[in-house]
Design an enzyme around this catalytic site. Structure first.
Site, PDB file in Angstrom:
ATOM      1  N   GLY C  17      -1.242  14.428  -5.734  1.00  0.00           N
ATOM      2  CA  GLY C  17      -1.826  13.238  -5.123  1.00  0.00           C
ATOM      3  C   GLY C  17      -2.083  12.180  -6.173  1.00  0.00           C
ATOM      4  O   GLY C  17      -2.667  12.455  -7.216  1.00  0.00           O
ATOM      5  N   ALA C  18      -1.614  10.970  -5.894  1.00  0.00           N
ATOM      6  CA  ALA C  18      -1.786   9.877  -6.852  1.00  0.00           C
ATOM      7  C   ALA C  18      -2.679   8.799  -6.276  1.00  0.00           C
ATOM      8  O   ALA C  18      -2.539   7.630  -6.566  1.00  0.00           O
ATOM      9  CB  ALA C  18      -0.430   9.304  -7.236  1.00  0.00           C
ATOM     10  N   GLY C  19      -3.618   9.188  -5.405  1.00  0.00           N
ATOM     11  CA  GLY C  19      -4.621   8.236  -4.921  1.00  0.00           C
ATOM     12  C   GLY C  19      -5.739   8.149  -5.940  1.00  0.00           C
ATOM     13  O   GLY C  19      -5.620   8.617  -7.072  1.00  0.00           O
ATOM     14  N   HIS C 251     -13.020   4.888  13.015  1.00  0.00           N
ATOM     15  CA  HIS C 251     -13.571   3.616  12.554  1.00  0.00           C
ATOM     16  C   HIS C 251     -13.713   2.721  13.770  1.00  0.00           C
ATOM     17  O   HIS C 251     -12.794   2.630  14.573  1.00  0.00           O
ATOM     18  CB  HIS C 251     -12.630   2.990  11.525  1.00  0.00           C
ATOM     19  CG  HIS C 251     -13.233   1.873  10.741  1.00  0.00           C
ATOM     20  ND1 HIS C 251     -13.535   0.668  11.308  1.00  0.00           N
ATOM     21  CD2 HIS C 251     -13.618   1.785   9.444  1.00  0.00           C
ATOM     22  CE1 HIS C 251     -14.066  -0.116  10.377  1.00  0.00           C
ATOM     23  NE2 HIS C 251     -14.134   0.542   9.238  1.00  0.00           N
ATOM     24  N   THR C 267     -11.579  -4.437   8.304  1.00  0.00           N
ATOM     25  CA  THR C 267     -12.607  -3.912   7.417  1.00  0.00           C
ATOM     26  C   THR C 267     -14.029  -4.164   7.921  1.00  0.00           C
ATOM     27  O   THR C 267     -14.308  -5.174   8.560  1.00  0.00           O
ATOM     28  CB  THR C 267     -12.478  -4.489   5.994  1.00  0.00           C
ATOM     29  OG1 THR C 267     -13.580  -4.027   5.215  1.00  0.00           O
ATOM     30  CG2 THR C 267     -12.510  -6.001   6.005  1.00  0.00           C
ATOM     31  N   ARG C 271     -18.153  -7.347   9.237  1.00  0.00           N
ATOM     32  CA  ARG C 271     -19.522  -7.298   9.753  1.00  0.00           C
ATOM     33  C   ARG C 271     -20.520  -7.443   8.615  1.00  0.00           C
ATOM     34  O   ARG C 271     -21.561  -8.076   8.771  1.00  0.00           O
ATOM     35  CB  ARG C 271     -19.745  -6.000  10.532  1.00  0.00           C
ATOM     36  CG  ARG C 271     -19.143  -6.060  11.927  1.00  0.00           C
ATOM     37  CD  ARG C 271     -19.155  -4.713  12.616  1.00  0.00           C
ATOM     38  NE  ARG C 271     -18.138  -3.819  12.051  1.00  0.00           N
ATOM     39  CZ  ARG C 271     -18.320  -2.529  11.820  1.00  0.00           C
ATOM     40  NH1 ARG C 271     -19.476  -1.961  12.113  1.00  0.00           N
ATOM     41  NH2 ARG C 271     -17.360  -1.811  11.297  1.00  0.00           N
ATOM     42  N   SER C 430     -16.334   6.613   0.126  1.00  0.00           N
ATOM     43  CA  SER C 430     -15.147   7.378  -0.219  1.00  0.00           C
ATOM     44  C   SER C 430     -14.612   6.960  -1.586  1.00  0.00           C
ATOM     45  O   SER C 430     -14.327   7.799  -2.440  1.00  0.00           O
ATOM     46  CB  SER C 430     -14.063   7.208   0.837  1.00  0.00           C
ATOM     47  OG  SER C 430     -12.871   7.775   0.366  1.00  0.00           O
TER      48      SER C 430
HETATM   49  C1  LIG Z   1      -7.374   1.141   5.946  1.00  0.00           C
HETATM   50  C2  LIG Z   1      -8.376   1.930   5.180  1.00  0.00           C
HETATM   51  C3  LIG Z   1      -9.462   1.282   4.606  1.00  0.00           C
HETATM   52  C4  LIG Z   1     -10.411   2.005   3.875  1.00  0.00           C
HETATM   53  N1  LIG Z   1     -11.446   1.325   3.308  1.00  0.00           N
HETATM   54  C5  LIG Z   1     -12.336   2.003   2.558  1.00  0.00           C
HETATM   55  C6  LIG Z   1     -13.392   1.330   1.896  1.00  0.00           C
HETATM   56  O1  LIG Z   1     -13.533   0.117   2.002  1.00  0.00           O
HETATM   57  N2  LIG Z   1     -14.247   2.049   1.142  1.00  0.00           N
HETATM   58  C7  LIG Z   1     -14.107   3.379   0.997  1.00  0.00           C
HETATM   59  O2  LIG Z   1     -14.899   3.955   0.276  1.00  0.00           O
HETATM   60  N3  LIG Z   1     -13.117   4.045   1.608  1.00  0.00           N
HETATM   61  C8  LIG Z   1     -12.232   3.403   2.388  1.00  0.00           C
HETATM   62  N4  LIG Z   1     -11.216   4.085   3.017  1.00  0.00           N
HETATM   63  C9  LIG Z   1     -11.071   5.507   2.802  1.00  0.00           C
HETATM   64  C10 LIG Z   1     -10.416   5.773   1.471  1.00  0.00           C
HETATM   65  O3  LIG Z   1      -9.498   4.771   1.164  1.00  0.00           O
HETATM   66  C11 LIG Z   1      -9.665   7.080   1.439  1.00  0.00           C
HETATM   67  O4  LIG Z   1     -10.454   8.079   1.944  1.00  0.00           O
HETATM   68  C12 LIG Z   1      -9.323   7.416   0.015  1.00  0.00           C
HETATM   69  O5  LIG Z   1      -8.543   6.396  -0.523  1.00  0.00           O
HETATM   70  C13 LIG Z   1      -8.614   8.726  -0.122  1.00  0.00           C
HETATM   71  O6  LIG Z   1      -8.191   8.834  -1.472  1.00  0.00           O
HETATM   72  P1  LIG Z   1      -7.561  10.148  -2.049  1.00  0.00           P
HETATM   73  O7  LIG Z   1      -7.464   9.940  -3.505  1.00  0.00           O
HETATM   74  O8  LIG Z   1      -8.304  11.296  -1.545  1.00  0.00           O
HETATM   75  O9  LIG Z   1      -6.152  10.209  -1.409  1.00  0.00           O
HETATM   76  P2  LIG Z   1      -4.995   9.119  -1.233  1.00  0.00           P
HETATM   77  O10 LIG Z   1      -5.263   7.857  -1.903  1.00  0.00           O
HETATM   78  O11 LIG Z   1      -4.673   9.085   0.183  1.00  0.00           O
HETATM   79  O12 LIG Z   1      -3.819   9.790  -1.961  1.00  0.00           O
HETATM   80  C14 LIG Z   1      -3.164  10.905  -1.460  1.00  0.00           C
HETATM   81  C15 LIG Z   1      -2.066  11.205  -2.398  1.00  0.00           C
HETATM   82  O13 LIG Z   1      -1.588  12.501  -2.182  1.00  0.00           O
HETATM   83  C16 LIG Z   1      -0.203  12.486  -2.156  1.00  0.00           C
HETATM   84  N5  LIG Z   1       0.243  13.614  -1.373  1.00  0.00           N
HETATM   85  C17 LIG Z   1      -0.145  13.978  -0.139  1.00  0.00           C
HETATM   86  N6  LIG Z   1       0.499  15.067   0.236  1.00  0.00           N
HETATM   87  C18 LIG Z   1       1.299  15.436  -0.788  1.00  0.00           C
HETATM   88  C19 LIG Z   1       2.229  16.490  -1.002  1.00  0.00           C
HETATM   89  N7  LIG Z   1       2.476  17.404  -0.089  1.00  0.00           N
HETATM   90  N8  LIG Z   1       2.891  16.536  -2.167  1.00  0.00           N
HETATM   91  C20 LIG Z   1       2.673  15.587  -3.118  1.00  0.00           C
HETATM   92  N9  LIG Z   1       1.805  14.596  -2.970  1.00  0.00           N
HETATM   93  C21 LIG Z   1       1.135  14.519  -1.806  1.00  0.00           C
HETATM   94  C22 LIG Z   1       0.139  11.172  -1.585  1.00  0.00           C
HETATM   95  O14 LIG Z   1       1.433  10.792  -1.916  1.00  0.00           O
HETATM   96  C23 LIG Z   1      -0.886  10.291  -2.247  1.00  0.00           C
HETATM   97  O15 LIG Z   1      -0.438   9.900  -3.512  1.00  0.00           O
HETATM   98  C24 LIG Z   1     -10.270   3.383   3.758  1.00  0.00           C
HETATM   99  C25 LIG Z   1      -9.183   4.028   4.336  1.00  0.00           C
HETATM  100  C26 LIG Z   1      -8.244   3.313   5.059  1.00  0.00           C
HETATM  101  C27 LIG Z   1      -7.111   4.032   5.693  1.00  0.00           C
END
Ligand SMILES: Cc1cc2nc3c(=O)[nH]c(=O)nc-3n(C[C@H](O)[C@H](O)[C@H](O)COP(=O)(O)OP(=O)(O)OC[C@H]3O[C@@H](n4cnc5c(N)ncnc54)[C@H](O)[C@@H]3O)c2cc1C
Ligand code: SF4
Ligand code: SF4
Ligand code: FES
Ligand code: FES
Lengths: 253, 266, 635
Positions: C17-19, C251, C267, C271, C430
Site C-alpha cells: 500500500g502506497a497511501g 458519509h 467534503t 459545512r 483518518s
Molecule cells: C473522497 C474521500 C475524502 C476523504 N477525506 C478525508 C479527510 O478529509 N480527512 C481524513 O482524515 N480522511 C479522509 N478520507 C479518508 C482517508 O482518505 C482514507 O481513509 C485514507 O486515505 C486511507 O489511507 P491508507 O493509507 O490506509 O490507504 P490508501 O491511501 O487507500 O492506500 C491504499 C494503498 O494500498 C494499495 N493496495 C491495495 N490493495 C493492494 C494489493 N492487493 N496489492 C498491492 N497494493 C494494494 C493501493 O494501491 C494503495 O496504494 C477521505 C476518503 C475519501 C474517499
C-alpha cells in the site's frame, strides 16, 4: 436522453495497433471514462485503461480525446455533439503498454533527479513559521495531480525523443520553481534548472498550461519566473557584477 | 528511425493529429498579424516622412523621440543630439530597434512567433515539422534572456510617449486644444503602458524575485498589481500593436494632409 | 499446470500500500535501517489518500489555544461511541501534532494562520478547529509530501551507493494476491505486475498492510476501484483477525447527480466553512436530529449556530456538524419523509452564506467538481447531496503500540487496521491515523526483525499454489456457464448497498448473506478472456474473491450486533445498548468463508476514564461498569 455514440478507440501494444470502432450507449451527465467502462463491461472486457478516483483528483486517466490530451474522467460527453465520432488514443509521448495505458516511468525518473526540499537546519518540529502570502505561490504548484498531461503535450519531448534525456519537462521544472519559492528552502536551484534540467528548451508556447486539468498557470507562474531568476544568476551582467562587487546573494530575501 | 510521435515504443498511430477543432486558426491569424505589422513598420520607417503633424503637435510613436538633426522642426522634444546620417538609414532607427527588441524578446510575442511562424508547435499536440530542436539554449534565441533591458528601455520610451501625449493637447490656435488625434494618441499610450507594466520581466523585477513577500509589503503590493495585469499581457500586446498602427497611420494621414484632424475644441 | 516464472526479491520489510499509512511506514522502516519495498496496485502517488479533502486532525492548538490531546481524545471516543480501542485513541491524540509537524520538515505547505503557524479548520465532532489543511486537497498534499520524502531518501541512498533503489524501492502497479507463511510466521508475499501479468515473489520477515478500505463492495461510494478489501482479505487468509467490520461509515454528503458521478464526495469542509443542510421546504432540518447523547453540546437555534462561526466561546456549534453517522441518518430520514431534493438527496447550501470569491478560495476543488461534473455553480446554487459509502471502521485487529496483528510478522496501519475509530470515525481522524500508526507500524516491523533469530523461508509449493490460484480465472469451467466478473461485481454492490447499507434489518442482512453464498459459488465459475497484460477483467476476477470474503464479515457482524451504534444502524434495534458497548465482533477465516465471534474489550485505563464527566459516561456505560468510578464510589 441516452443515445448511441460512435467511438474510435486505439487498441494495441508496443508491437502495433489500430483504432477500433465501437458503438456505445451514452447517458446524460456521463464522461468519457464512463463510456470506456461500459465498453469493458459489455464489449471489450480486456480493454486496458488506467484510472483511480474518477473525480479528477489522482491524475491516472490521462489520454488523448479527439487529439487533445485530457483526463477521461473530467471530459463530459456533453461537450461533443451526438453525431460526432470521438477518437480516444493513449498518450503519444510515452511508450505504450497496452490500449490506453502508457508507461509513464520517464516522469518518475525525472522526479528523482530534482534535488529535494532542503529544510532549515536550525528549526525543530513545530517551529516552522511561514506566512500565507509566502507559501501561496508554491501552493499553486502543489495542486499538481501528476497526470503528466503537460509532460505529454510539451513539444520539446513529444516531438523530439532525443531531448528526453536533457529535459525534465514542465511538471518538474515547476517543481524546481516550487522549491525555489518555498519560504524555508535553503538550496540554490537556478543554475541547475538551466544547465541540468533543461529550462532553456522551453520556448514558453504554453501548451502545458493549456492542458493542465488543475488550471495551474505553469508557464506564467513557474516557468517564466524561473527563466527570469536564471537570468539573474546567469545572464544579467549587471546583477552578476553587483553580486561580485558587493558579495551579496542578490536581493532575494 | 521515425522521430517524434512516431518514435519506437510509442503507440503507433498514423494520423499526425486527431484534433477536430480549428487549431490552425490561432497560428494563421497571429502569423498574418505579425507579418502585416512587420511589413507596415518597415515601410513606415523607410518612408522617413509624415511623422509629425506640426499644427496639431502630433508625433507618431514610431519616430518618438526624434533626436536626429534631420528631424523636422518641432518634432524633436528632447533636442537633436544625434547628427544627421545617411538618408537611407531611417530617422527612427533607435526607436525601431527598441520597439523591435522589446517585442521580439517579449514572452508573449515569442510564443506567438514560435507558434505561428515556426510551427514549433503550431498548436498543442500537433507535431512540429522541424527535425531538431534546442529551444532557447542557443544563439540567437539565447538573446531573449536580455528581455529585461529592453523592458527598461521600453519603460523610458513609454514615459516619452506619455510626454508626447501631453504635448498633443496643443490647440491649433495656441494654448490647450484637443482633436481626434489626441484621443487616439491617448488610447495608444494607455495600451502601451498596460502592455509594458504587465510584462513578465517587470513582474519579476518589481517583486517576483523575492522569496519572502511578507518582509517587503510594498513590493508585494506592486507585485500583486502587476500580477493582476499579467494574465492579460498577451491581449495588451495585441491591442497595443493595433493602437500603434492606427495612431501612426492617423498621424501620417494628418501630416500628409490626406485628411484633416477632427478637432474637439481648439 | 501453469509454467511458473516468478521474479524474486528479498527485503526486510514489505509495505503493501502506497497511501498515507504505507508511505509513512516505509519511511520509518527505511530510517530504521531496514531494506524496504513499497508495493501498490496503482502508480506511485495515486493511492486513495490523494482524494482526502478536508484535513488532518491534530490538536496543535494553533487556532484555539484551549485545544490539547485530552480534548481530541475525548472527541474521538465520543465520535466512536466509546467502542474505540482507547489506547489507540490515546496514542493518536498525543502523537498527531508531532507527525503533522514532521510533514513540514519534509516540505509540506499547509495553509497558515496570521502568525505563520499551521491553520486549522472546524470539522464534525471536533470541539475546536483542529484540521490542518491545504484548501480542500489535504490528502494530495500529504501523499505528495511523503512521496517526495521517499524520493529524498532515495537520493541519499544514491549518493551513498550509486543506486536510488538500494534501500527503498517502489513497486507500482503490482498487486499482492497472497501472503506466504513459514509455520505461523510471515515469510513473504506473492504478487503480479498489472502491466505484464507476470508474477513476483517477495520474501520478507515483516509485512505491513496498508491497503485501505472496502468501499467498492457497495454501489454508491466515494471510494475508487482500489478499495476491494485486499488487505482485509489477505490478513484473514493469513490467519489474522478483523474487528468492527459491521461499522461502515456512510458519509452524509456525496454527489447524487448526475448518475455517473453518484457517490463522489462533497467534503465536510463545506459545512465546516459555513455550508448548511436544507430540505425541500428550505428548512435547516438538522436542529431536529440532535440525539440525546449530544444534547446540550450543539446549538438549538439558527441564530446561535450562525454565531458560532465567529465566536466559539459563547455559542455552541451548529448541528450540521454532528458526527457523520448522525447527519447521514438525518438526511436519509428527510428523503424518506418526502422532503428531499429532485434527485433524491437534500440541499447543501453555501452560496447564500459566503461571498462567491471566498467560496472559490476556500473550496476550489469543490467548485470545480460541481462546475465540471454537474454543471452546478456552487457560488450561486445549492448542491444536492446524499449519503455515500465512505470508510470502514473495521479492520485488522492490532496491538496499539506496535500495530502488529496476531500473526507474527504481519502489521497493519491506516484504514485496513481496526479499533482506533470505534463505531464511527470523525472526519480528519483518518489522515492523522495514517501518519501516527503508519510510523508505529514501520517501527514495530523494524523491532520485530531485530528480535528475530532466523529469517523465515518460503516453500516452493506455496509459490506454485499461489500462481495457480492467480491464473485460474483464465480456465473456462469444464461444466456450466462461465460467469462475467463485471456482472457478479455489480450484483454484489447492489445487494450490499440495498441490504447491508446505511439502515439494516435482520431479514435484509440475512438475504444479503444468502446472496453472498450464491455469488461465491458463481464466482468459482468466473472466466476471463484475453492475455495477462493489463487485463482489467482478470484483475477484477481476483479482487472479487476478496470483496466476497470481506462482505461476508460485514454482513455476519451486522447480523449479530442487535443495536444501533455509529456506522451500524439496525432498524429493528434502533437504540444504542450499553451492554454492547464493550463487545467487539471478531471475524476470522473459517472453511471457505468467514466466522464472527464476540469478544470483550479491555476496560479503559483509569486516568483516561477520568477525563470524562461521569454524567457523560452514564450515557454509554452500564451501571456495573461504572461502579468503581471515583466520582461514584467517592460519593
Ligand atoms: C473522497 C474521500 C475524502 C476523504 N477525506 C478525508 C479527510 O478529509 N480527512 C481524513 O482524515 N480522511 C479522509 N478520507 C479518508 C482517508 O482518505 C482514507 O481513509 C485514507 O486515505 C486511507 O489511507 P491508507 O493509507 O490506509 O490507504 P490508501 O491511501 O487507500 O492506500 C491504499 C494503498 O494500498 C494499495 N493496495 C491495495 N490493495 C493492494 C494489493 N492487493 N496489492 C498491492 N497494493 C494494494 C493501493 O494501491 C494503495 O496504494 C477521505 C476518503 C475519501 C474517499
Ligand atoms: S511552455 Fe515550455 S514547458 Fe510548457 S509546453 Fe511549452 S515548451 Fe513545454
Ligand atoms: S502540472 Fe498540471 S498537467 Fe502537469 S502533471 Fe501537474 S496537474 Fe498534470
Ligand atoms: S481517474 Fe483520477 S483523475 Fe481521472
Ligand atoms: S513585454 Fe511581454 S513579457 Fe515583457
Amino acid at each position: 436522453m441516452s443515445y448511441k455514440g460512435n467511438f474510435k478507440v486505439w487498441r494495441g501494444d508496443a508491437d502495433g495497433g489500430d483504432l477500433e470502432d465501437y458503438v456505445v450507449e451514452v447517458n446524460e451527465g456521463e464522461v468519457i471514462l464512463d463510456i470506456i467502462h461500459r465498453l469493458q463491461a459489455t464489449q471489450a472486457p480486456d480493454l486496458a485503461v488506467r484510472w483511480n478516483c474518477k473525480a479528477g483528483k489522482c491524475g491516472s486517466c490521462s489520454a488523448e480525446i479527439n487529439g487533445m490530451p485530457r483526463l477521461m474522467c473530467m471530459t463530459r460527453m456533453s461537450v461533443f455533439s451526438e453525431s460526432e465520432t470521438i477518437t480516444v488514443t493513449p498518450l503519444r509521448t510515452f511508450p505504450v503498454i497496452r490500449d490506453l495505458v502508457t508507461d509513464v516511468s520517464f516522469n518518475y525518473e525525472k522526479a528523482r533527479e530534482i534535488p529535494s526540499f532542503a529544510p532549515p537546519k536550525n528549526l525543530g518540529l513545530g517551529e516552522y513559521r511561514m506566512k500565507q502570502q509566502d507559501v501561496e505561490r508554491s501552493q499553486e504548484f502543489r495542486k499538481c495531480i501528476e497526470c503528466f498531461l503537460c509532460q505529454n503535450t510539451c513539444h520539446v519531448i513529444r516531438d523530439h525523443e532525443e531531448n528526453k534525456e536533457n529535459f525534465a519537462g514542465p511538471r518538474y521544472l515547476m517543481r524546481i520553481a516550487e522549491l525555489e519559492m518555498h519560504p524555508l528552502d535553503e538550496a540554490d536551484r537556478e543554475r541547475a534548472a538551466q544547465e541540468e534540467h533543461g529550462l532553456g528548451y522551453c520556448n514558453i508556447t504554453k501548451c502545458c498550461t493549456e492542458v493542465c486539468p488543475e488550471h495551474i498557470k505553469i508557464t506564467d507562474n513557474a516557468l517564466i519566473p524561473m527563466k527570469e531568476r536564471v537570468v539573474d544568476r546567469k545572464y544579467d551582467p549587471v546583477v552578476w557584477l553587483g553580486n561580485k562587487l558587493f558579495r551579496r546573494s542578490g536581493s532575494r530575501h | 528511425m521515425k522521430a517524434g510521435v512516431g518514435a519506437p515504443d510509442r503507440a503507433q498511430i498514423s494520423e499526425r493529429t486527431y484534433r477536430t477543432d480549428r487549431w490552425w486558426a490561432y497560428p494563421l491569424s497571429t502569423g498574418g498579424i505579425l507579418l502585416f505589422f512587420t511589413a507596415y513598420a518597415l515601410v513606415r520607417y523607410f518612408m522617413n516622412n509624415y511623422y509629425w503633424a506640426p499644427e496639431e503637435h502630433y508625433l507618431t510613436p514610431l519616430y518618438s523621440p526624434c533626436v536626429n538633426a534631420a528631424c523636422v522642426p518641432g518634432s524633436s522634444h528632447f533636442g537633436t543630439f544625434i547628427p544627421s546620417y545617411a538618408s537611407w538609414i531611417p530617422l527612427g532607427i533607435i526607436t525601431f530597434l527598441v520597439l523591435l527588441g522589446f517585442r521580439a524578446t517579449c514572452y508573449y510575442y515569442r510564443k506567438a512567433a514560435y507558434r505561428s511562424l515556426m510551427f514549433s508547435p503550431a498548436a498543442c499536440a500537433v507535431p512540429e515539422p522541424a527535425k531538431k530542436y534546442s529551444g532557447e539554449n542557443k544563439f540567437p534565441y539565447v538573446v531573449t534572456n536580455g528581455h529585461r533591458y529592453f523592458f527598461y528601455a521600453a519603460l523610458i520610451f513609454a514615459c516619452i510617449n506619455i510626454y508626447d501625449a501631453v504635448l498633443a493637447f496643443h490647440g491649433k490656435n495656441g494654448g490647450i486644444g484637443m482633436g481626434l488625434g489626441t484621443v487616439i494618441i491617448l488610447i495608444n499610450v494607455v495600451a502601451l503602458v498596460a502592455y509594458t507594466l504587465s510584462c513578465h520581466a517587470c513582474r519579476h523585477i518589481i517583486g517576483g524575485k523575492l522569496k519572502h513577500f511578507s518582509k517587503h509589503p510594498l513590493r508585494y503590493r506592486y507585485w500583486q498589481f502587476v500580477s493582476k495585469l499579467n494574465p492579460r499581457h498577451g491581449q495588451f500586446a495585441m491591442i497595443s500593436l493595433f493602437t500603434v498602427i492606427i495612431t501612426d497611420a492617423y498621424i501620417m494621414a494628418v501630416s500628409a494632409d490626406w485628411i484633416t484632424d477632427l478637432r474637439i475644441f481648439n | 499446470m501453469v509454467q511458473v516464472q516468478v521474479e524474486r526479491f528479498d527485503y526486510d520489510v514489505i509495505v503493501i500500500g502506497a497511501g498515507g499509512a504505507g508511505l509513512r511506514a516505509a519511511i520509518e522502516a527505511r530510517q530504521q535501517g531496514k531494506k524496504t519495498a513499497i508495493i501498490s496496485k496503482s502508480l506511485f502517488g495515486k493511492a486513495h489518500t490523494v482524494m482526502a479533502e478536508g484535513g488532518c486532525a491534530a490538536s496543535m492548538g494553533n487556532v484555539n489555544e484551549k485545544d490539547n490531546w485530552q480534548v481530541h481524545f475525548r472527541d474521538t471516543m465520543r465520535g466512536g461511541k466509546f467502542l474505540n480501542n482507547w489506547r489507540m485513541a490515546e496514542l493518536h491524540a498525543k502523537e498527531a501534532p508531532e507527525r503533522v509537524w514532521e510533514l513540514e520538515t519534509y516540505g509540506a505547505l499547509f495553509d497558515r494562520t496570521k502568525d505563520g503557524k499551521i491553520s486549522q479548520r472546524n470539522f464534525g465532532g471536533h470541539t475546536y478547529p483542529r484540521l490542518a489543511h491545504v484548501g480542500d486537497r489535504t490528502g494530495l498534499e500529504m501523499i505528495r509530501t511523503m512521496q517526495q520524502k521517499i524520493v529524498s531518501l532515495q537520493q541519499e541512498d544514491f549518493a551513498e551507493t550509486g543506486d536510488y533503489e538500494s534501500h527503498l524501492k517502489v513497486f507500482s502497479e503490482c498487486t499482492v494476491t497472497e501472503l506466504i507463511k513459514d509455520g505461523d510466521r510471515i515469510a513473504g508475499a506473492f504478487a503480479y505486475w498489472r502491466d505484464s501479468g507476470k508474477f513476483v515473489l517477495f520474501s520478507a520477515p515483516a509485512i505491513v498492510l496498508a491497503t485501505g478500505g472496502i468501499g467498492k463492495s457497495f454501489k454508491v461510494t466515494s471510494n475508487s476501484w482500489e478499495y476491494t478489501g485486499d488487505g482485509h482479505a489477505l490478513a484473514l487468509r493469513a490467519g489474522a483477525t478483523l474487528i468492527n467490520m459491521e461499522f461502515v461509515q456512510f458519509h452524509p454528503t456525496g454527489m447524487v447527480w448526475p448518475p455517473s458521478v453518484k457517490g463522489i464526495l462533497v467534503t465536510e469542509g463545506v459545512r465546516g466553512d459555513g455550508g448548511v443542510l436544507k430540505n425541500s421546504d428550505g428548512k435547516r432540518f438538522m436542529f431536529e436530529y440532535i440525539p440525546d447523547v449530544f444534547k446540550g453540546q450543539y446549538a438549538e437555534t439558527e441564530q446561535e449556530a450562525d454565531g458560532w462561526y465567529a465566536d466559539q466561546d459563547n455559542n455552541r456549534r451548529t448541528p450540521d456538524l454532528l458526527p457523520r453517522d448522525e447527519v447521514a441518518r438525518a438526511i436519509n430520514s428527510e428523503v424518506k419523509a418526502g422532503r428531499g431534493s429532485p434527485h433524491g438527496g437534500v440541499f447543501l447550501d453555501i452560496a447564500s452564506r459566503l461571498p462567491a470569491e471566498e467560496i472559490r478560495r476556500r473550496l476550489p476543488s469543490m467548485y470545480h467538481q460541481f462546475k465540471e461534473l454537474a454543471d452546478v455553480d456552487i457560488t450561486a446554487q445549492p448542491m444536492e447531496v446524499g449519503p455515500t459509502c465512505h470508510y470502514v471502521m473495521g479492520g485488522v485487529e492490532v496491538d496499539p503500540d506496535t500495530a502488529s496483528s496476531i500473526v507474527p510478522g504481519l502489521f497493519a496501519a491506516g484504514e485496513v487496521a481496526g479499533g482506533m475509530h470505534g463505531s464511527n470515525r470523525l472526519g480528519g481522524n483518518s489522515l492523522s491515523d495514517l501518519i501516527v500508526f503508519g510510523r508505529r507500524a514501520g517501527l514495530g516491523a523494524a523491532e520485530y526483525i531485530d528480535a528475530l533469530e532466523q529469517r523465515p523461508k518460503i516453500s516452493e509449493s506455496d509459490v506454485d499454489g499461489a500462481a495457480a490460484r492467480a491464473v485460474s480465472p483464465f480456465d473456462f469451467p469444464s461444466s456450466g456457464q462461465a460467469e462475467n466478473p463485471y456482472s457478479i461485481h455489480a450484483e454484489l454492490q447492489q445487494s450490499m448497498n440495498d441490504l447491508v447499507g446505511i439502515i439494516r434489518k435482520e431479514e435484509e442482512v440475512q438475504a444479503a448473506l444468502d446472496k453472498l453464498a450464491e455469488l461465491k459459488e458463481r464466482a468459482k465459475l468466473v472466466a476471463v478472456e484475453g492475455r495477462r497484460e493489463f487485463n482489467p477483467g482478470w484483475h477484477l476476477a481476483i479482487d472479487l474473491r476478496n470483496m466476497l470474503l470481506v462482505s461476508e464479515c460485514v454482513a455476519k457482524a451486522a447480523l449479530l450486533r442487535t443495536e444501533s451504534r455509529g456506522g451500524h444502524t439496525r432498524d429493528d434495534f434502533p437504540g444504542m445498548d450499553s451492554k454492547w458497548r464493550n463487545t467487539l465482533l471478531v471475524c476470522e477465516a473459517y472453511d471457505d468463508g468467514a466466522r464472527v465471534t464476540p469478544k470483550e474489550q479491555v476496560p479503559m485505563r483509569e486516568d483516561l476514564l477520568e477525563l470524562f464527566e461521569l454524567s457523560e459516561l452514564e450515557k454509554y456505560y452500564t451501571d456495573g461498569e461504572l461502579a468503581d468510578h471515583p466520582q461514584r464510589s467517592g460519593s
